[in-house]
Write a protein that holds these residues in place. Structure first.
Motif: not given
Length: 123
Positions: A32-40
């Motif tokens: 339930g988050i943006k993929f950019q957050q997974i990258q970080k």
């Protein structure tokens, strides 16, 4: 500068995601988050909260403790009689090998495993 534990947890998230064949986008959608957050998270740039780590663990079907495995592995690595790298799951080639191995039908996989075991005993 990122904390070493955050970097380690991020690497473990990335490796498990790779192992399952999941993209950053797919994991992000499940959590339930943006993929950019997974990258970080994966680079250790952002610290993963306990509740978010719980959700990620659930999505990747591992216990939360999985992400902390190997933190003290440096001291144990020297006592192992094999020459396996301390961060085996950090090696993309090793992950690809594991995926390929499990794609082989079970009866052939067992035979391949026995062959590898015999070859490693000879070496």
């Amino acid at each position: 500068m990122a904390h070493p534990v955050d970097v380690h947890v991020g690497k473990r998230i990335r490796h498990r995601r790779w192992l399952t064949g999941m993209t950053q986008q797919q994991l992000a959608e499940q959590v339930g988050i943006k993929f950019q957050q997974i990258q970080k998270y994966e680079t250790g740039a952002n610290r993963v909260s306990a509740s978010r780590l719980w959700d990620i663990a659930d999505s990747l079907t591992v216990p939360v403790s999985f992400f902390f495995e190997g933190l003290d592995g440096a001291s144990e690595a020297g006592s192992d009689k094999t020459s396996v790298p301390a961060d085996l799951m950090g090696d993309k080639e090793a992950l690809d090998l594991v995926r390929s191995y499990y794609a082989i039908p079970e009866n052939q996989r067992r035979r391949l495993f026995e062959l590898a075991r015999v070859l490693s005993d000879v070496a």
